[in-house]
Every structure is written in structure tokens, then in C-alpha cells.
Design a protein around this motif. Structure first.
Motif, PDB file in Angstrom:
ATOM      1  N   UNK A  38       0.870  -1.318  -0.064  1.00 59.48           N
ATOM      2  CA  UNK A  38      -0.047   0.068   0.002  1.00 59.48           C
ATOM      3  C   UNK A  38       0.857   1.155   0.069  1.00 59.48           C
ATOM      4  N   UNK A  39       1.759   1.277   0.733  1.00 54.56           N
ATOM      5  CA  UNK A  39       2.742   2.426   0.948  1.00 54.56           C
ATOM      6  C   UNK A  39       3.434   2.684  -0.291  1.00 54.56           C
ATOM      7  N   UNK A  40       3.764   1.620  -1.233  1.00 54.20           N
ATOM      8  CA  UNK A  40       4.558   1.961  -2.329  1.00 54.20           C
ATOM      9  C   UNK A  40       3.594   2.198  -3.360  1.00 54.20           C
ATOM     10  N   UNK A  41       2.367   1.685  -3.331  1.00 54.81           N
ATOM     11  CA  UNK A  41       1.484   1.929  -4.264  1.00 54.81           C
ATOM     12  C   UNK A  41       1.025   3.415  -4.298  1.00 54.81           C
ATOM     13  N   UNK A  42       1.008   3.962  -3.202  1.00 52.95           N
ATOM     14  CA  UNK A  42       0.795   5.623  -2.941  1.00 52.95           C
ATOM     15  C   UNK A  42       1.765   6.527  -3.879  1.00 52.95           C
ATOM     16  N   UNK A  68       7.328   6.198 -18.558  1.00 50.71           N
ATOM     17  CA  UNK A  68       7.419   5.563 -17.196  1.00 50.71           C
ATOM     18  C   UNK A  68       7.885   4.038 -17.288  1.00 50.71           C
ATOM     19  N   UNK A  69       7.748   3.669 -18.364  1.00 45.09           N
ATOM     20  CA  UNK A  69       7.931   2.039 -18.734  1.00 45.09           C
ATOM     21  C   UNK A  69       9.682   1.655 -18.905  1.00 45.09           C
ATOM     22  N   UNK A  70       9.816   0.527 -19.221  1.00 44.68           N
ATOM     23  CA  UNK A  70      11.275   0.278 -19.548  1.00 44.68           C
ATOM     24  C   UNK A  70      11.781   1.021 -20.831  1.00 44.68           C
ATOM     25  N   UNK A  71      10.861   1.452 -21.774  1.00 45.82           N
ATOM     26  CA  UNK A  71      11.586   1.998 -22.887  1.00 45.82           C
ATOM     27  C   UNK A  71      12.275   3.284 -22.830  1.00 45.82           C
ATOM     28  N   UNK A  72      11.688   4.133 -21.796  1.00 45.39           N
ATOM     29  CA  UNK A  72      12.274   5.472 -21.759  1.00 45.39           C
ATOM     30  C   UNK A  72      12.824   5.711 -20.212  1.00 45.39           C
ATOM     31  N   UNK A  73      12.128   5.790 -19.093  1.00 44.01           N
ATOM     32  CA  UNK A  73      12.668   5.605 -17.830  1.00 44.01           C
ATOM     33  C   UNK A  73      13.551   4.457 -17.773  1.00 44.01           C
ATOM     34  N   UNK A  74      13.357   3.299 -17.908  1.00 44.06           N
ATOM     35  CA  UNK A  74      13.972   2.109 -17.646  1.00 44.06           C
ATOM     36  C   UNK A  74      15.312   2.149 -18.471  1.00 44.06           C
ATOM     37  N   UNK A  75      15.143   2.961 -19.839  1.00 45.41           N
ATOM     38  CA  UNK A  75      16.614   3.013 -20.549  1.00 45.41           C
ATOM     39  C   UNK A  75      17.565   4.050 -19.945  1.00 45.41           C
ATOM     40  N   UNK A  76      16.707   5.171 -19.372  1.00 45.38           N
ATOM     41  CA  UNK A  76      17.686   6.278 -18.619  1.00 45.38           C
ATOM     42  C   UNK A  76      18.293   5.902 -17.313  1.00 45.38           C
ATOM     43  N   UNK A  77      17.157   5.518 -16.401  1.00 49.05           N
ATOM     44  CA  UNK A  77      17.570   5.029 -15.194  1.00 49.05           C
ATOM     45  C   UNK A  77      17.037   3.725 -14.772  1.00 49.05           C
ATOM     46  N   UNK A  78      17.242   2.751 -15.305  1.00 45.17           N
ATOM     47  CA  UNK A  78      16.882   1.418 -14.937  1.00 45.17           C
ATOM     48  C   UNK A  78      16.554   1.014 -13.652  1.00 45.17           C
ATOM     49  N   UNK A  79      17.410   1.334 -12.644  1.00 45.58           N
ATOM     50  CA  UNK A  79      17.471   0.878 -11.396  1.00 45.58           C
ATOM     51  C   UNK A  79      16.266   1.545 -10.768  1.00 45.58           C
ATOM     52  N   UNK A  80      16.207   3.023 -11.078  1.00 49.10           N
ATOM     53  CA  UNK A  80      14.864   3.856 -10.706  1.00 49.10           C
ATOM     54  C   UNK A  80      13.552   3.300 -11.178  1.00 49.10           C
ATOM     55  N   UNK A  81      13.467   3.083 -12.433  1.00 47.30           N
ATOM     56  CA  UNK A  81      12.265   2.352 -12.981  1.00 47.30           C
ATOM     57  C   UNK A  81      11.974   1.029 -12.416  1.00 47.30           C
ATOM     58  N   UNK A  82      12.900   0.210 -12.074  1.00 43.11           N
ATOM     59  CA  UNK A  82      12.388  -0.973 -11.604  1.00 43.11           C
ATOM     60  C   UNK A  82      12.119  -0.883 -10.020  1.00 43.11           C
ATOM     61  N   UNK A  83      12.642   0.045  -9.509  1.00 38.86           N
ATOM     62  CA  UNK A  83      12.299   0.288  -8.014  1.00 38.86           C
ATOM     63  C   UNK A  83      10.853   0.817  -7.902  1.00 38.86           C
ATOM     64  N   UNK A  84      10.663   2.052  -8.647  1.00 36.86           N
ATOM     65  CA  UNK A  84       9.261   2.586  -8.631  1.00 36.86           C
ATOM     66  C   UNK A  84       8.149   1.679  -9.167  1.00 36.86           C
ATOM     67  N   UNK A  85       8.459   1.041 -10.217  1.00 37.48           N
ATOM     68  CA  UNK A  85       7.344   0.176 -10.928  1.00 37.48           C
ATOM     69  C   UNK A  85       8.040  -1.212 -11.062  1.00 37.48           C
ATOM     70  N   UNK A  86       8.188  -2.104 -10.116  1.00 35.20           N
ATOM     71  CA  UNK A  86       8.589  -3.410 -10.104  1.00 35.20           C
ATOM     72  C   UNK A  86       7.385  -4.185 -10.773  1.00 35.20           C
TER      73      UNK A  86
END
Length: 459
Positions: free
Chosen positions: A8-12, A47-65
């Protein structure tokens, strides 16, 4: 496995990021003259792997696992499931609103004039898309093993033929073309296109069931549901037509009676549950409920209540889920790149060319026919709904999903500017799209009939 509190916390946090990205892209694309749906689609893509995942993959995977390893086995992350559920709820309510705003007045009043154009705008893309889909099934890698060649042809035919009626109504109303031949014929064609596309999709969904009994349940259950809604449920819901503002003032609040709102919500979710249960997907059920609802003040108030929540909270989650399933890197595979170019050419040229030639045959000028062909390529959210149905039903692969998402974004993005280009060309040459030579102006009466409303969610 994360606890419920952690999910729930991460969903917010995820919802906050989604809404911030959505608002930023809305501001950007509004300056480009684009509808909100384009901003939503691009925000989900970014916000998917195509842009944010390419620029900052670790950030993208942490926000949207998307995955979680439990005892050595990869499972769907609970937060991805939560985003999917929120998006599906928004989608169901949105399709109810689309059905509630979908009226056949324009189609009936311009049936003769629009028949040839509608037929061309459906038949040519269906044929081209069907042939392309058949070839993609044979090529392999685009459809799953459960899809036969003819089923793949029907699916891609539906994807190519569809036009987003709600979004088109928004564009036409905003351009002041609702009281013109261009606007009314475009809406008529879009209505026919969408109906044909959803029938094809329902056919594919029904025939790709794991067994013949599953296909029969889907076809039979869908037919029973439709007949029940247009005969029995329509009469029961017609009682809401007697509701007026004076009745509301007798209540403690000046808003909609909670009992009425609750009944409508119950009907929508039960219809969605049943159509999901029989195998023809929830959006069909929600759309039919909206279509059979009696038009009047009650329905208008309900839509006003739904619009902010659906447009600005629930529906963006659907676009994010779509973006998380889109991998731009797949398009650079030679086979996928060729297929993407072919699908884009077929989708755009098939729609534009067929509608343009048919409109010219109906007596429209080159610029008016060009505007109509451009508007027919506005696929928007309706296309993404179709693609997500195909992906969740295990009909298409990530490669074809990415190809069709890019096709959707490109064709929707160019629809509005291309129409305005034809319109500016008409003004420069002393021609206007108004019915009697005057500049096109929005007609409030027609706007009320054809478009959901100016505050409606993104089309």
C-alpha cells in the motif's frame, strides 16, 4: 513477499508519480494541440522500460517493479497487480461513460450519406489488416501458438479498422465541426468502425477458448447478456428517467441520491463480472450498460461525478500498465522493424486512403475529404483497450504489442494536426467546412448529442 502495508505504501508513491507525469505531459502536449489521451499514452510509455528504464533502469525497476522472486520462482509483483486492478476499474467506468455518451442520432440522420464512406473506412482496413495479420501468424513471433492464421487476421483487422469514437467526438467538437457535413459523417463512420472492430474482437476471443465448450459459453453468454440488457434491463433502468432535480431537492443533499448512484455502480460491476466470466471481457459489459441507460438529468449527473475520478486517478493507471508492457528495444529487431513499418503503413494508408476516396465519391472537396481521412486515424484509448485484451488473453506477443502501441501513438498523434492542416489549407483557398459557407461553429444541441461533454475524460 512484501506485506500489505508495504504494498500500500509503495502504491501511494506509484500513484503520485503517475499523476505528476500525466500532468506534465498534458501541459506539454496541450501546447502541441493534442488531446489528453495522447499525453496519457506517452506518459505511460515514458515511465516504462522503454524510456525511464533506459535512462535510469534501477529507478524504474524500484518505482514500478514487475516481478518478485519467491523461493527461486519469478511471480508477478503485488504492486503491478494493484496497478492493473486500478486501471481495469478505471477502464470499466470509462467504457460505461463511453456507452452512456454513445448515441445513434447522428448515424441515423446521416445514414444514406455516410453509408459508402463508412463501408470503405471499414472494409479496406479490414482486408488489409486481415491479410497482414495472416502473414504475421505465418511468420511467427507475433501471435501465440493458440492463434490460428484466420484468427490473427481478424485480430489485426480489428486493430487497424478501429477509430476512437469518444476521442473523435472531442476533436470535432473542439474544432467547431459538429454542425458540418465533415463532423457528422466522421462521427457516423467512427460509430460503424468501432462496432465492427468490437464484433471481430469478440469473435476472436470466443474462438480462441481452450475448448469448444468455452467458445460456446462465450458466444452464448454474450448473446444472452446483450438480449437481456436491451430488453429486460433497459426497461428496468428506464425508471431512472423520471428522476428530476426537484426530487433531489427533497433529499437532504442537492446531489444525486446515493441509492441511485449505488444501483448504477452495482449494475456496471455485475455486468463487467458476467462478461469477464463468460470470456468476452468486462469492457463489453460496461459499454452495453452505458448504452442502455436512459438519457436524462440523472445520467448527466452521474457522468459528472465519475469523470474526475476516472480521468485523473483511475484511467492513468491503465496507461502505465500498458507502458510497462511496451519494450521499445524490441522494435529494433529486423523482423519486428519490418512488421512495424508494414502495420503502420497499412493502418494509416488504409484508413486515410479509403475514407478519402469514398468521401470524394460522396461529393466532398479534396480538403474536406482529406480532413475526414485524417480524423479516421484517431485510434486513441480504444485501440489500447483492444491490445490489452489481446495481451491478457495470451493472443499476441510483446513484439506485436509494442508494434501496435507505437502505431496507435503515431496515428493518434498526427490525426489532429493533419486535420488542422487541411482546414488551414481550405481557409487559405477561400473554402470553409461550414454547411452554408460560414465559418464552422459548435452547435450546443449537436454537441450534447454527439460528444460526452467538454469535461469528459481523455479520448
Amino acid at each position: 513477499m512484501p506485506t500489505l502495508l508495504e504494498v500500500t505504501t509503495h502504491l501511494f508513491l506509484q500513484v503520485a508519480v503517475i499523476l505528476i507525469a500525466y500532468r506534465v505531459f498534458v501541459l506539454i502536449f496541450r501546447r502541441l494541440g493534442q488531446a489528453q489521451v495522447v499525453a496519457m499514452m506517452v506518459a505511460g510509455f515514458a515511465l516504462g522500460p522503454s524510456v525511464l528504464g533506459w535512462v535510469a533502469p534501477s529507478v524504474q525497476e524500484w518505482i514500478f517493479p514487475t516481478e518478485l522472486v519467491v523461493e527461486g520462482i519469478a511471480v508477478t509483483h503485488p504492486n503491478l497487480t494493484a496497478i492493473y486492478v486500478i486501471g481495469q476499474l478505471g477502464l470499466v467506468l470509462y467504457m460505461f461513460m463511453v456507452g452512456a455518451s454513445f448515441k445513434l442520432d447522428i448515424l441515423r440522420s446521416h445514414s444514406r450519406q455516410a453509408t459508402a464512406t463508412s463501408a470503405a473506412g471499414v472494409v479496406v482496413p479490414l482486408v488489409l489488416g486481415g491479410v497482414t495479420g495472416w502473414l504475421l501468424v505465418d511468420a511467427g513471433g507475433f501471435f501465440t501458438a493458440k492463434v490460428e492464421s484466420w484468427q490473427g487476421g481478424l485480430f489485426l483487422a480489428a486493430a487497424v479498422a478501429i477509430t476512437a469514437f469518444p476521442m473523435l467526438a472531442w476533436i470535432i467538437y473542439d474544432a467547431g465541426l459538429l454542425n458540418t457535413r465533415l463532423g457528422t459523417m466522421s462521427l457516423s463512420c467512427a460509430a460503424v468502425d468501432d462496432a465492427c472492430a468490437w464484433v471481430l474482437l469478440a469473435t476472436v476471443m470466443a474462438t480462441t477458448q481452450d475448448s469448444m465448450s468455452g467458445a460456446l459459453i462465450a458466444v452464448g453468454g454474450g448473446a444472452i447478456y446483450f438480449l437481456f440488457m436491451v430488453s429486460v434491463a433497459r426497461r428496468l433502468l428506464a425508471r431512472f428517467h423520471t428522476w428530476t432535480t426537484s426530487q433531489t431537492r427533497q433529499e437532504e443533499s442537492s446531489s444525486i441520491p446515493i441509492s441511485y448512484l449505488s444501483i448504477v455502480l452495482i449494475v456496471v460491476v455485475l455486468a463487467s463480472w458476467f462478461t469477464d466470466l463468460v470470456g468476452i471481457y468486462s469492457v463489453f459489459g460496461a459499454f452495453i450498460v452505458g448504452a442502455v441507460m436512459p438519457r436524462g438529468e440523472l445520467l448527466d449527473r452521474i457522468l459528472e461525478r465519475f469523470e474526475p475520478v476516472v480521468a485523473y486517478l483511475l484511467l492513468p493507471a491503465f496507461f502505465i500498465y500498458s507502458g510497462l508492457n511496451t519494450e521499445l528495444s524490441l522494435i529494433f529487431q529486423p523482423v519486428v522493424l519490418v512488421a512495424g513499418a508494414a502495420v503502420l503503413a497499412v493502418a494509416f494508408a488504409g484508413k486515410f486512403g479509403a475514407v478519402y476516396l469514398a468521401a470524394r465519391w460522396q461529393g466532398m472537396s479534396r480538403r474536406e475529404a482529406g480532413s475526414m481521412g485524417a480524423l479516421a486515424n484517431a485510434r486513441g484509448l480504444m485501440e489500447l483497450i483492444l491490445l490489452n485484451i489481446g495481451l491478457s488473453a495470451d493472443l499476441i506477443t510483446s513484439q506485436l504489442y509494442t508494434v501496435l502501441v507505437l502505431m496507435t501513438i503515431i496515428t493518434t498523434f498526427v490525426a489532429g494536426p493533419l486535420q488542422r492542416l487541411f482546414e488551414r489549407s481550405a481557409w487559405r483557398n477561400g473554402f470553409v467546412f461550414g454547411p452554408s459557407g460560414e465559418a464552422p461553429k459548435p452547435d450546443p444541441d449537436i454537441a450534447e448529442q454527439a460528444a460526452p461533454r467538454q469535461q469528459a475524460p481523455a479520448r
